[in-house]
Structure formats: C-alpha cells, structure tokens
Motif scaffolding. Structure first.
Motif, PDB file in Angstrom:
ATOM      1  N   PHE A 203      48.874  60.296 -14.795  1.00  0.00           N
ATOM      2  CA  PHE A 203      49.146  58.951 -15.540  1.00  0.00           C
ATOM      3  C   PHE A 203      48.874  58.903 -17.319  1.00  0.00           C
ATOM      4  O   PHE A 203      50.224  58.062 -17.430  1.00  0.00           O
ATOM      5  N   ASN A 204      48.340  60.359 -17.895  1.00  0.00           N
ATOM      6  CA  ASN A 204      48.173  60.150 -19.293  1.00  0.00           C
ATOM      7  C   ASN A 204      49.293  60.392 -19.073  1.00  0.00           C
ATOM      8  O   ASN A 204      50.137  59.445 -21.122  1.00  0.00           O
ATOM      9  N   ASN A 205      49.852  61.223 -19.059  1.00  0.00           N
ATOM     10  CA  ASN A 205      51.368  61.952 -19.050  1.00  0.00           C
ATOM     11  C   ASN A 205      52.677  60.725 -18.824  1.00  0.00           C
ATOM     12  O   ASN A 205      53.236  60.684 -19.840  1.00  0.00           O
ATOM     13  N   ALA A 206      52.698  60.402 -17.928  1.00  0.00           N
ATOM     14  CA  ALA A 206      53.756  59.242 -17.800  1.00  0.00           C
ATOM     15  C   ALA A 206      53.580  57.747 -19.078  1.00  0.00           C
ATOM     16  O   ALA A 206      54.896  57.369 -18.906  1.00  0.00           O
ATOM     17  N   GLU A 207      51.976  57.504 -18.799  1.00  0.00           N
ATOM     18  CA  GLU A 207      52.443  56.506 -19.648  1.00  0.00           C
ATOM     19  C   GLU A 207      52.609  56.582 -21.484  1.00  0.00           C
ATOM     20  O   GLU A 207      53.383  56.092 -22.172  1.00  0.00           O
ATOM     21  N   SER A 208      52.604  58.071 -21.723  1.00  0.00           N
ATOM     22  CA  SER A 208      52.730  58.349 -23.121  1.00  0.00           C
ATOM     23  C   SER A 208      53.715  58.568 -22.840  1.00  0.00           C
ATOM     24  O   SER A 208      55.115  58.172 -24.258  1.00  0.00           O
ATOM     25  N   ALA A 209      54.918  59.498 -21.380  1.00  0.00           N
ATOM     26  CA  ALA A 209      56.277  59.316 -21.728  1.00  0.00           C
ATOM     27  C   ALA A 209      57.142  58.012 -21.596  1.00  0.00           C
ATOM     28  O   ALA A 209      58.162  57.616 -22.515  1.00  0.00           O
ATOM     29  N   GLN A 210      56.581  57.011 -21.138  1.00  0.00           N
ATOM     30  CA  GLN A 210      57.423  55.519 -21.056  1.00  0.00           C
ATOM     31  C   GLN A 210      57.818  54.684 -22.533  1.00  0.00           C
ATOM     32  O   GLN A 210      58.229  53.990 -22.542  1.00  0.00           O
ATOM     33  N   LYS A 211      56.167  55.072 -22.733  1.00  0.00           N
ATOM     34  CA  LYS A 211      55.658  54.231 -24.494  1.00  0.00           C
ATOM     35  C   LYS A 211      56.922  55.277 -25.826  1.00  0.00           C
ATOM     36  O   LYS A 211      57.332  54.618 -26.203  1.00  0.00           O
ATOM     37  N   PHE A 212      57.036  55.884 -25.310  1.00  0.00           N
ATOM     38  CA  PHE A 212      57.563  57.713 -26.021  1.00  0.00           C
ATOM     39  C   PHE A 212      59.368  56.716 -26.240  1.00  0.00           C
ATOM     40  O   PHE A 212      59.804  56.333 -26.999  1.00  0.00           O
ATOM     41  N   GLY A 213      58.998  56.600 -24.651  1.00  0.00           N
ATOM     42  CA  GLY A 213      60.832  56.426 -24.287  1.00  0.00           C
ATOM     43  C   GLY A 213      61.131  54.994 -24.840  1.00  0.00           C
ATOM     44  O   GLY A 213      62.659  54.442 -24.725  1.00  0.00           O
ATOM     45  N   ILE A 214      60.687  54.143 -24.460  1.00  0.00           N
ATOM     46  CA  ILE A 214      60.802  52.743 -24.732  1.00  0.00           C
ATOM     47  C   ILE A 214      61.124  52.460 -26.326  1.00  0.00           C
ATOM     48  O   ILE A 214      62.117  52.225 -26.543  1.00  0.00           O
ATOM     49  N   THR A 215      60.056  53.498 -27.080  1.00  0.00           N
ATOM     50  CA  THR A 215      60.881  53.369 -28.565  1.00  0.00           C
ATOM     51  C   THR A 215      61.697  53.815 -29.037  1.00  0.00           C
ATOM     52  O   THR A 215      62.671  53.455 -30.067  1.00  0.00           O
ATOM     53  N   GLU A 216      62.238  55.306 -27.949  1.00  0.00           N
ATOM     54  CA  GLU A 216      63.506  55.917 -28.495  1.00  0.00           C
ATOM     55  C   GLU A 216      64.431  55.214 -28.368  1.00  0.00           C
ATOM     56  O   GLU A 216      65.644  55.192 -28.618  1.00  0.00           O
ATOM     57  N   LEU A 217      64.783  54.148 -26.733  1.00  0.00           N
ATOM     58  CA  LEU A 217      65.984  53.682 -26.018  1.00  0.00           C
ATOM     59  C   LEU A 217      66.119  52.323 -27.177  1.00  0.00           C
ATOM     60  O   LEU A 217      67.019  51.487 -27.733  1.00  0.00           O
ATOM     61  N   ALA A 218      65.011  51.636 -27.697  1.00  0.00           N
ATOM     62  CA  ALA A 218      65.582  51.130 -28.925  1.00  0.00           C
ATOM     63  C   ALA A 218      65.781  51.167 -29.884  1.00  0.00           C
ATOM     64  O   ALA A 218      66.459  50.282 -30.583  1.00  0.00           O
ATOM     65  N   GLU A 219      65.092  52.020 -30.449  1.00  0.00           N
ATOM     66  CA  GLU A 219      66.182  52.360 -31.939  1.00  0.00           C
ATOM     67  C   GLU A 219      67.023  53.294 -31.311  1.00  0.00           C
ATOM     68  O   GLU A 219      68.720  52.658 -32.239  1.00  0.00           O
ATOM     69  N   ALA A 220      68.215  53.517 -30.454  1.00  0.00           N
ATOM     70  CA  ALA A 220      69.199  53.880 -29.799  1.00  0.00           C
ATOM     71  C   ALA A 220      69.896  53.058 -29.384  1.00  0.00           C
ATOM     72  O   ALA A 220      71.315  52.572 -30.068  1.00  0.00           O
ATOM     73  N   VAL A 221      69.505  51.587 -28.766  1.00  0.00           N
ATOM     74  CA  VAL A 221      70.214  50.312 -29.137  1.00  0.00           C
ATOM     75  C   VAL A 221      70.332  50.118 -30.151  1.00  0.00           C
ATOM     76  O   VAL A 221      71.660  49.245 -30.922  1.00  0.00           O
ATOM     77  N   ARG A 222      69.687  49.694 -31.346  1.00  0.00           N
ATOM     78  CA  ARG A 222      69.965  49.476 -32.214  1.00  0.00           C
ATOM     79  C   ARG A 222      70.770  49.954 -33.216  1.00  0.00           C
ATOM     80  O   ARG A 222      71.783  49.487 -33.600  1.00  0.00           O
ATOM     81  N   HIS A 223      70.891  51.705 -32.989  1.00  0.00           N
ATOM     82  CA  HIS A 223      71.732  52.279 -33.997  1.00  0.00           C
ATOM     83  C   HIS A 223      72.812  52.171 -33.177  1.00  0.00           C
ATOM     84  O   HIS A 223      73.925  52.245 -33.856  1.00  0.00           O
ATOM     85  N   ALA A 224      73.311  51.831 -31.881  1.00  0.00           N
ATOM     86  CA  ALA A 224      74.312  51.389 -30.931  1.00  0.00           C
ATOM     87  C   ALA A 224      75.321  50.148 -31.799  1.00  0.00           C
ATOM     88  O   ALA A 224      76.439  50.215 -32.257  1.00  0.00           O
ATOM     89  N   ALA A 225      74.258  49.254 -32.018  1.00  0.00           N
ATOM     90  CA  ALA A 225      74.626  48.088 -32.367  1.00  0.00           C
ATOM     91  C   ALA A 225      75.555  48.496 -33.681  1.00  0.00           C
ATOM     92  O   ALA A 225      76.024  47.204 -34.431  1.00  0.00           O
ATOM     93  N   ASP A 226      74.369  49.193 -34.651  1.00  0.00           N
ATOM     94  CA  ASP A 226      75.325  49.419 -36.213  1.00  0.00           C
ATOM     95  C   ASP A 226      76.404  50.209 -36.004  1.00  0.00           C
ATOM     96  O   ASP A 226      77.519  49.514 -36.920  1.00  0.00           O
ATOM     97  N   LEU A 227      76.240  50.811 -34.981  1.00  0.00           N
ATOM     98  CA  LEU A 227      77.697  51.396 -34.845  1.00  0.00           C
ATOM     99  C   LEU A 227      78.950  51.145 -34.419  1.00  0.00           C
ATOM    100  O   LEU A 227      80.431  50.901 -35.171  1.00  0.00           O
ATOM    101  N   ALA A 228      78.653  49.333 -33.433  1.00  0.00           N
ATOM    102  CA  ALA A 228      79.621  48.858 -33.055  1.00  0.00           C
ATOM    103  C   ALA A 228      80.211  48.025 -34.051  1.00  0.00           C
ATOM    104  O   ALA A 228      81.150  47.451 -34.452  1.00  0.00           O
ATOM    105  N   ALA A 229      79.134  47.624 -34.940  1.00  0.00           N
ATOM    106  CA  ALA A 229      79.449  46.663 -36.516  1.00  0.00           C
ATOM    107  C   ALA A 229      80.306  47.425 -37.020  1.00  0.00           C
ATOM    108  O   ALA A 229      81.646  47.283 -37.308  1.00  0.00           O
ATOM    109  N   ILE A 230      80.106  48.915 -37.432  1.00  0.00           N
ATOM    110  CA  ILE A 230      81.217  49.671 -38.432  1.00  0.00           C
ATOM    111  C   ILE A 230      82.852  49.600 -37.433  1.00  0.00           C
ATOM    112  O   ILE A 230      83.378  50.066 -38.047  1.00  0.00           O
ATOM    113  N   ALA A 231      82.600  50.291 -36.378  1.00  0.00           N
ATOM    114  CA  ALA A 231      83.723  50.456 -35.719  1.00  0.00           C
ATOM    115  C   ALA A 231      84.446  48.746 -35.476  1.00  0.00           C
ATOM    116  O   ALA A 231      85.641  49.410 -36.108  1.00  0.00           O
TER     117      ALA A 231
END
Length: 259
Positions: A203-231
């Motif tokens: 449970f602790n490992n899954a909770e940690s992975a899920q929270k870390f995944g949320i952070t990574e996904l949010a960063e990836a979405v933000r970066h995708a928006a930046d690159l879309a604006a550049i394109a």
C-alpha cells in the motif's frame, strides 16, 4: 410506466432524427449545386496561380548563388519549424503514455488499499459480526421451538463453521466475506502478521508511486503545453522567420552579387 420512459425518449429522438434526415435529403440538390460551383471556382483559381508562378519567376534576375542562398534560408527555417512540431508530437505521446500509466497506478493503489484495509480493520470487523450472528443463531436454535426454524438456524451456523479453504479453492482466504472457520483455518497470528506486513508495504509503495506519477504527469502536461505553443508560433511565424533569414544570410543584398 417508469420502465417505458426511456423507450418513449428513444422513440422521440428517433422521430426527430428522421425528420432531420428528411430535411437534409430535400436540401441535398441545392447543397450539391452550391458545392460544385465552389469547387469549380477554387479549381480555376488554382490553375491561374499555378500558371502565373513560372511567369513571374522568369522575370527575376537571380544568380544560381542567390537561388541556393534562398533555398538554404527556407530549409533552415523549415527545419526549425519541423523540429518544434516533432518535439510537440513526442511530448504529447509521452503525456498519453503517462496517462495510461497513471490509470494503472490508480488501479494498483486501489487494490493495495483494499487489502491493507482488510487486514487492518475489515477482517476483524467481519469476524466480529459473524461471531455476534453466531451467538444470536445459537439462542434461536432452541429445540423446544419450531423444529423447521431450528433446523434452518443450525444450517446457517454450519455454513459459518465450514472452511472455504480447500485444495480446489486457494483464494478462499482472500474473501472479504470470510467466515469464522475460514478465518481460523487461514489467519493464524504468524500468517496474519506476514500478510499484514506485505500489504502495508504494498500500500505504501503504491501510494508513493501514485503520488509521484501525478507530479510527473502534471509536469509532462505543462511541458506539452509549452511545446505546443512553440510549435504554433513556429507555424504562424514561418514566413516572417524566412524573410529574416534571407536578410541574415544576405541572399539578395550587396554581397550576394560578389563571386
């Protein structure tokens, strides 16, 4: 009547769709004629422009060196635009992959939490309810009362005292509606302790992975928006950038006439 309400709504929607299609079919000849006229006009304009390009190009007094410079300037900017679009597409693909991964992480967390909760409080609460139920059934199973009812109560008690852990059913121990017999058969203190520790870690490992995944996904979405604006900027300013590149490389300036 309530069961027929969805059918009435479906029939009303179907009638509206049929009427809409009938209207569209009736207007089809006029729409087809208008489209044909539009298509012919575009076709004619395209031919005029296509024929005019060589005519204008023949009037230009450009050396081979200048033409090569122009093509190089165009290629330089086009490569920049293409890279911006490629970076955007790659990042969007990364976001989609992370979204799928996050869904799996959410499922893993839900599964681990389910069994962590089961071993923390759920199983003991279930057995406590069963024990209370057995006590109540024991009082009801009075031979001096209705014989048929007593037989039924005894059958209920026997079901609770029959273990679901068999050679054919290895998953009986992991039943959220586990009965007392299966509990006794499966979860002696040592076995319970091992299972509890396993699911606590899971449970602790899954909770940690899920929270870390949320952070990574949010960063990836933000970066995708930046690159879309550049394109988008690269596409919108392509011609402007090419004209600047022509000046930067001096394709038609004084130095371009030099051998």
């Amino acid at each position: 009547m309530l069961r027929f309400e969805p059918l009435k709504a479906s029939i009303a929607d179907l009638i509206a769709r049929i009427q809409s299609l009938e209207t569209a079919v009736a207007a089809q000849p006029d729409a087809s004629a208008a489209y044909t006229k539009f298509y012919r006009a575009v076709e004619q304009y395209r031919s005029e422009v296509d024929c005019g390009i060589p005519t204008v190009r023949c009037q230009l007094e450009l050396s081979d060196k200048q033409v090569a410079c122009i093509r190089k300037a165009i290629g330089t900017v086009d490569a920049r635009v293409k890279k911006a679009q490629s970076d955007r597409d790659a990042q969007e693909a990364d976001v989609k992959a992370r979204q799928l991964k996050q869904q799996q992480l959410e499922a893993d967390l839900a599964w681990a939490k389910r069994w962590y909760d089961f071993f923390t409080t759920g199983m003991q609460a279930q057995i406590t309810r069963q024990r209370d139920d057995l006590k109540a059934l024991s009082l009801l199973a009075d031979p001096s009362k209705d014989q048929c009812e007593v037989w039924f109560y005894l059958s209920e008690m026997e079901a609770m005292l029959a273990s679901a852990r068999t050679a054919e059913n290895s998953t009986g121990c992991y039943d959220e509606d586990i009965n007392i017999a299966t509990f006794i058969d499966c979860w002696a203190p040592k076995c319970y302790s091992a299972a509890y520790q396993h699911w606590m870690v899971a449970f602790n490992n899954a909770e940690s992975a899920q929270k870390f995944g949320i952070t990574e996904l949010a960063e990836a979405v933000r970066h995708a928006a930046d690159l879309a604006a550049i394109a988008d900027e690269a596409k919108a300013k392509r011609r402007e950038w090419i004209l600047k590149e022509l000046n930067t490389q001096d394709c038609c300036g004084p130095m371009s006439k030099c051998p």
